[in-house]
Design a protein around this motif. Structure first.
Motif, PDB file in Angstrom:
ATOM      1  N   ALA A 170      -2.419  -7.791  -7.885  1.00 43.64           N
ATOM      2  CA  ALA A 170      -3.866  -7.915  -7.700  1.00 43.64           C
ATOM      3  C   ALA A 170      -4.293  -7.275  -6.383  1.00 43.64           C
ATOM      4  N   MET A 171      -3.522  -7.491  -5.346  1.00 44.33           N
ATOM      5  CA  MET A 171      -3.827  -6.920  -4.028  1.00 44.33           C
ATOM      6  C   MET A 171      -3.792  -5.388  -4.092  1.00 44.33           C
ATOM      7  N   GLU A 172      -2.793  -4.845  -4.773  1.00 47.15           N
ATOM      8  CA  GLU A 172      -2.679  -3.382  -4.893  1.00 47.15           C
ATOM      9  C   GLU A 172      -3.868  -2.795  -5.660  1.00 47.15           C
ATOM     10  N   ILE A 173      -4.270  -3.459  -6.725  1.00 45.73           N
ATOM     11  CA  ILE A 173      -5.402  -2.988  -7.531  1.00 45.73           C
ATOM     12  C   ILE A 173      -6.679  -2.994  -6.689  1.00 45.73           C
ATOM     13  N   LEU A 174      -6.912  -4.088  -5.978  1.00 45.95           N
ATOM     14  CA  LEU A 174      -8.134  -4.217  -5.178  1.00 45.95           C
ATOM     15  C   LEU A 174      -8.115  -3.339  -3.930  1.00 45.95           C
ATOM     16  N   SER A 175      -6.945  -2.948  -3.475  1.00 45.49           N
ATOM     17  CA  SER A 175      -6.893  -2.092  -2.288  1.00 45.49           C
ATOM     18  C   SER A 175      -7.360  -0.676  -2.598  1.00 45.49           C
ATOM     19  N   ARG A 176      -7.322  -0.283  -3.872  1.00 47.39           N
ATOM     20  CA  ARG A 176      -7.755   1.056  -4.264  1.00 47.39           C
ATOM     21  C   ARG A 176      -9.265   1.162  -4.364  1.00 47.39           C
ATOM     22  N   ARG A 177      -9.911   0.135  -4.967  1.00 46.67           N
ATOM     23  CA  ARG A 177     -11.367   0.153  -5.128  1.00 46.67           C
ATOM     24  C   ARG A 177     -11.850  -1.229  -5.542  1.00 46.67           C
ATOM     25  N   ILE A 202     -13.437  -3.944  -7.919  1.00 46.48           N
ATOM     26  CA  ILE A 202     -13.259  -4.134  -9.350  1.00 46.48           C
ATOM     27  C   ILE A 202     -13.813  -5.511  -9.724  1.00 46.48           C
ATOM     28  N   SER A 203     -14.335  -5.642 -10.919  1.00 45.98           N
ATOM     29  CA  SER A 203     -14.903  -6.931 -11.333  1.00 45.98           C
ATOM     30  C   SER A 203     -13.782  -7.924 -11.649  1.00 45.98           C
ATOM     31  N   ARG A 204     -14.149  -9.193 -11.643  1.00 46.05           N
ATOM     32  CA  ARG A 204     -13.186 -10.258 -11.944  1.00 46.05           C
ATOM     33  C   ARG A 204     -12.596 -10.074 -13.347  1.00 46.05           C
ATOM     34  N   ALA A 205     -13.450  -9.764 -14.308  1.00 41.01           N
ATOM     35  CA  ALA A 205     -12.993  -9.594 -15.689  1.00 41.01           C
ATOM     36  C   ALA A 205     -12.021  -8.415 -15.811  1.00 41.01           C
ATOM     37  N   GLU A 206     -12.306  -7.325 -15.121  1.00 43.30           N
ATOM     38  CA  GLU A 206     -11.398  -6.171 -15.150  1.00 43.30           C
ATOM     39  C   GLU A 206     -10.054  -6.510 -14.512  1.00 43.30           C
ATOM     40  N   LEU A 207     -10.112  -7.206 -13.381  1.00 43.38           N
ATOM     41  CA  LEU A 207      -8.882  -7.595 -12.690  1.00 43.38           C
ATOM     42  C   LEU A 207      -8.053  -8.509 -13.585  1.00 43.38           C
ATOM     43  N   LYS A 208      -8.705  -9.437 -14.253  1.00 40.98           N
ATOM     44  CA  LYS A 208      -8.009 -10.344 -15.160  1.00 40.98           C
ATOM     45  C   LYS A 208      -7.339  -9.561 -16.285  1.00 40.98           C
ATOM     46  N   ARG A 209      -8.069  -8.594 -16.832  1.00 32.62           N
ATOM     47  CA  ARG A 209      -7.520  -7.768 -17.919  1.00 32.62           C
ATOM     48  C   ARG A 209      -6.301  -6.978 -17.455  1.00 32.62           C
ATOM     49  N   GLU A 268      -8.165 -17.695  -5.838  1.00 34.15           N
ATOM     50  CA  GLU A 268      -7.814 -17.467  -4.430  1.00 34.15           C
ATOM     51  C   GLU A 268      -8.512 -16.216  -3.894  1.00 34.15           C
ATOM     52  N   PHE A 269      -8.480 -15.149  -4.672  1.00 32.12           N
ATOM     53  CA  PHE A 269      -9.088 -13.898  -4.221  1.00 32.12           C
ATOM     54  C   PHE A 269     -10.598 -14.037  -4.072  1.00 32.12           C
ATOM     55  N   ALA A 270     -11.226 -14.775  -4.973  1.00 35.79           N
ATOM     56  CA  ALA A 270     -12.671 -14.997  -4.872  1.00 35.79           C
ATOM     57  C   ALA A 270     -12.984 -15.874  -3.663  1.00 35.79           C
ATOM     58  N   GLU A 271     -12.180 -16.903  -3.427  1.00 37.27           N
ATOM     59  CA  GLU A 271     -12.399 -17.796  -2.295  1.00 37.27           C
ATOM     60  C   GLU A 271     -12.275 -17.053  -0.964  1.00 37.27           C
ATOM     61  N   ARG A 272     -11.338 -16.152  -0.878  1.00 40.45           N
ATOM     62  CA  ARG A 272     -11.131 -15.370   0.353  1.00 40.45           C
ATOM     63  C   ARG A 272     -12.059 -14.155   0.443  1.00 40.45           C
ATOM     64  N   GLN A 273     -12.910 -13.980  -0.554  1.00 43.56           N
ATOM     65  CA  GLN A 273     -13.843 -12.851  -0.634  1.00 43.56           C
ATOM     66  C   GLN A 273     -13.121 -11.500  -0.738  1.00 43.56           C
ATOM     67  N   TRP A 274     -11.919 -11.510  -1.281  1.00 41.75           N
ATOM     68  CA  TRP A 274     -11.197 -10.261  -1.502  1.00 41.75           C
ATOM     69  C   TRP A 274     -11.698  -9.594  -2.774  1.00 41.75           C
ATOM     70  N   GLN A 275     -12.182 -10.418  -3.691  1.00 40.55           N
ATOM     71  CA  GLN A 275     -12.774  -9.909  -4.921  1.00 40.55           C
ATOM     72  C   GLN A 275     -14.116 -10.594  -5.082  1.00 40.55           C
ATOM     73  N   SER A 276     -15.152  -9.773  -5.314  1.00 41.80           N
ATOM     74  CA  SER A 276     -16.495 -10.311  -5.472  1.00 41.80           C
ATOM     75  C   SER A 276     -17.247  -9.478  -6.508  1.00 41.80           C
ATOM     76  N   ASP A 277     -17.707 -10.147  -7.561  1.00 42.88           N
ATOM     77  CA  ASP A 277     -18.492  -9.440  -8.579  1.00 42.88           C
ATOM     78  C   ASP A 277     -19.799  -8.917  -7.990  1.00 42.88           C
ATOM     79  N   ALA A 278     -20.386  -9.672  -7.063  1.00 45.31           N
ATOM     80  CA  ALA A 278     -21.640  -9.232  -6.436  1.00 45.31           C
ATOM     81  C   ALA A 278     -21.423  -7.951  -5.640  1.00 45.31           C
TER      82      ALA A 278
END
Length: 151
Positions: free
Chosen positions: A11-18, A20-27, A45-55
């Motif tokens: 998850a960290m590697e995916i989000l480090s590139r760009r 991405i929405s929660r649903a895409e990350l889950k997929r 955890e990622f949403a709580e730490r603001q590492w992933q945010s749909d907004a």
């Protein structure tokens, strides 16, 4: 042989590139997870730490695409990516900004206003495909878009 990466690391590697929405990350994580709970734990955890945010994702998406596409297409694409409608609506461009984008898109694709009905219909279909609503399309077609200076 390399050790298997943890779900959190993937998850960290995916989000480090760009963004991405929660649903895409889950997929993207689903094929590597043992259970749904494991994925949800990482996503929470990622949403709580603001590492992933749909907004934040929606804001970045609208910012990058709003010069080429209308509000209808932006909204449709974000909904398809799993972003909620409540997050999307306030981020969509204002009607005046959307009209200016439609005129700019027309200018780039067509060098001059339509000379006949068939040409006008072609331009209207082009703008509709780009996700502009009919009110914006009519305003853009009626404007003297060919006379306006390039931005």
């Amino acid at each position: 042989m390399k050790p298997e990466k943890s779900l959190r690391t993937r998850a960290m590697e995916i989000l480090s590139r760009r963004e991405i929405s929660r649903a895409e990350l889950k997929r993207k994580l689903a094929p590597h997870a043992d259970s749904e709970e494991e994925i949800e734990k990482v996503l929470a955890e990622f949403a709580e730490r603001q590492w992933q945010s749909d907004a934040r994702y929606a804001e970045a998406y609208v910012h990058s695409k709003s010069r080429q596409h209308g509000a209808l297409r932006l909204k449709q694409a974000l909904l398809a990516k799993g972003v909620s409608g409540e997050l999307i609506q306030p981020l969509l461009p204002a009607p005046d900004a959307e009209r200016q984008a439609a005129i700019a898109v027309l200018r780039k694709k067509f060098k001059q206003p339509a000379a006949d009905l068939a040409g006008k219909q072609k331009q209207m279909r082009f703008l509709a495909y780009r996700g502009f609503d009919m009110e914006i399309i009519h305003a853009a077609i009626k404007s003297d878009w060919a006379e306006a200076p390039e931005e």
